[in-house]
Design an enzyme around this catalytic site. Structure first.
Site, mmCIF file in Angstrom:
data_model
loop_
_atom_site.group_PDB
_atom_site.id
_atom_site.type_symbol
_atom_site.label_atom_id
_atom_site.label_comp_id
_atom_site.label_asym_id
_atom_site.label_seq_id
_atom_site.Cartn_x
_atom_site.Cartn_y
_atom_site.Cartn_z
ATOM 1 C CG ASP A 246 57.860 -9.992 -79.831
ATOM 2 O OD1 ASP A 246 57.450 -11.129 -79.517
ATOM 3 O OD2 ASP A 246 57.983 -9.062 -79.005
ATOM 4 N N GLY B 190 57.627 -19.854 -69.896
ATOM 5 C CA GLY B 190 57.802 -18.456 -70.284
ATOM 6 C C GLY B 190 56.673 -17.898 -71.131
ATOM 7 C CG HIS C 170 52.688 -16.749 -79.457
ATOM 8 N ND1 HIS C 170 51.836 -16.930 -78.382
ATOM 9 C CD2 HIS C 170 53.890 -16.415 -78.932
ATOM 10 C CE1 HIS C 170 52.490 -16.702 -77.264
ATOM 11 N NE2 HIS C 170 53.744 -16.399 -77.560
HETATM 12 P P1 AMP Z 1 55.221 -15.495 -74.883
HETATM 13 O O1 AMP Z 1 56.068 -15.087 -73.720
HETATM 14 O O2 AMP Z 1 55.701 -16.743 -75.560
HETATM 15 O O3 AMP Z 1 53.748 -15.546 -74.537
HETATM 16 O O4 AMP Z 1 55.422 -14.369 -75.962
HETATM 17 C C1 AMP Z 1 54.576 -13.280 -76.117
HETATM 18 C C2 AMP Z 1 55.265 -12.326 -77.043
HETATM 19 O O5 AMP Z 1 54.301 -11.437 -77.556
HETATM 20 C C3 AMP Z 1 56.358 -11.472 -76.384
HETATM 21 O O6 AMP Z 1 57.593 -11.649 -77.079
HETATM 22 C C4 AMP Z 1 55.816 -10.051 -76.502
HETATM 23 O O7 AMP Z 1 56.831 -9.095 -76.721
HETATM 24 C C5 AMP Z 1 54.867 -10.161 -77.682
HETATM 25 N N1 AMP Z 1 53.763 -9.233 -77.712
HETATM 26 C C6 AMP Z 1 52.922 -8.916 -76.709
HETATM 27 N N2 AMP Z 1 52.012 -8.018 -77.106
HETATM 28 C C7 AMP Z 1 52.280 -7.778 -78.420
HETATM 29 C C8 AMP Z 1 51.678 -6.936 -79.415
HETATM 30 N N3 AMP Z 1 50.621 -6.170 -79.137
HETATM 31 N N4 AMP Z 1 52.224 -6.936 -80.656
HETATM 32 C C9 AMP Z 1 53.297 -7.715 -80.941
HETATM 33 N N5 AMP Z 1 53.897 -8.528 -80.047
HETATM 34 C C10 AMP Z 1 53.391 -8.543 -78.807
#
Ligand code: AMP
Length: 115
Positions: A34, A97, A104
């Site tokens: 992440d 959230g 994912h």
């Molecule tokens: P959610 O809030 O469940 O949609 O989680 C999305 C997650 O994706 C968050 O923890 C972000 O920090 C992570 N995220 C967003 N963009 C990226 C990226 N390019 N690479 C890795 N993680 C990411």
């Protein structure tokens, strides 16, 4: 694999169009670091199929979802938190959230997690 969303950040990661630290990959999912970790261990199990949220899954996704959980367990073990404990989380929708509309599974560990 379904790759419908050109502007989807997680489709771009699974298609290697943007960089990410990939710990594991197979034909249906990738495990990545992440980018804004909320715990010492914070990896994401990302489906290669573009499904916006758990609300969009059907019985056809049953096996995929099971394998995402097993990949989360393996990622926790590989990152060294299998025994100390960890959390597997699917955020769903706005109040759940969810920021990125592509399914994912979060794997969080390495500290005592709050309720
Ligand atoms: P959610 O809030 O469940 O949609 O989680 C999305 C997650 O994706 C968050 O923890 C972000 O920090 C992570 N995220 C967003 N963009 C990226 C990226 N390019 N690479 C890795 N993680 C990411």
């Amino acid at each position: 694999m379904d790759t419908e969303a050109d502007d989807c950040v997680f489709c771009n990661i699974t298609q290697h169009k943007i960089p990410a630290k990939i710990y594991f990959e197979n034909e249906e999912l990738v495990v990545v670091q992440d980018i804004l970790p909320k715990a010492p261990v914070h990896v994401l199990v990302i489906s290669k199929e573009h499904v916006p949220s758990i609300n969009d899954t059907t019985k056809a996704h049953e096996a995929l979802l099971g394998r995402m959980i097993l990949a989360g367990k393996q990622a926790a073990t590989d990152r060294g938190v299998g025994e100390s404990g960890y959390r597997l989380t699917f955020n769903v929708g706005r109040e759940g959230g969810q920021i990125v509309p592509h399914i994912h599974l979060h794997v969080l560990g390495g500290k005592q997690l709050a309720e």
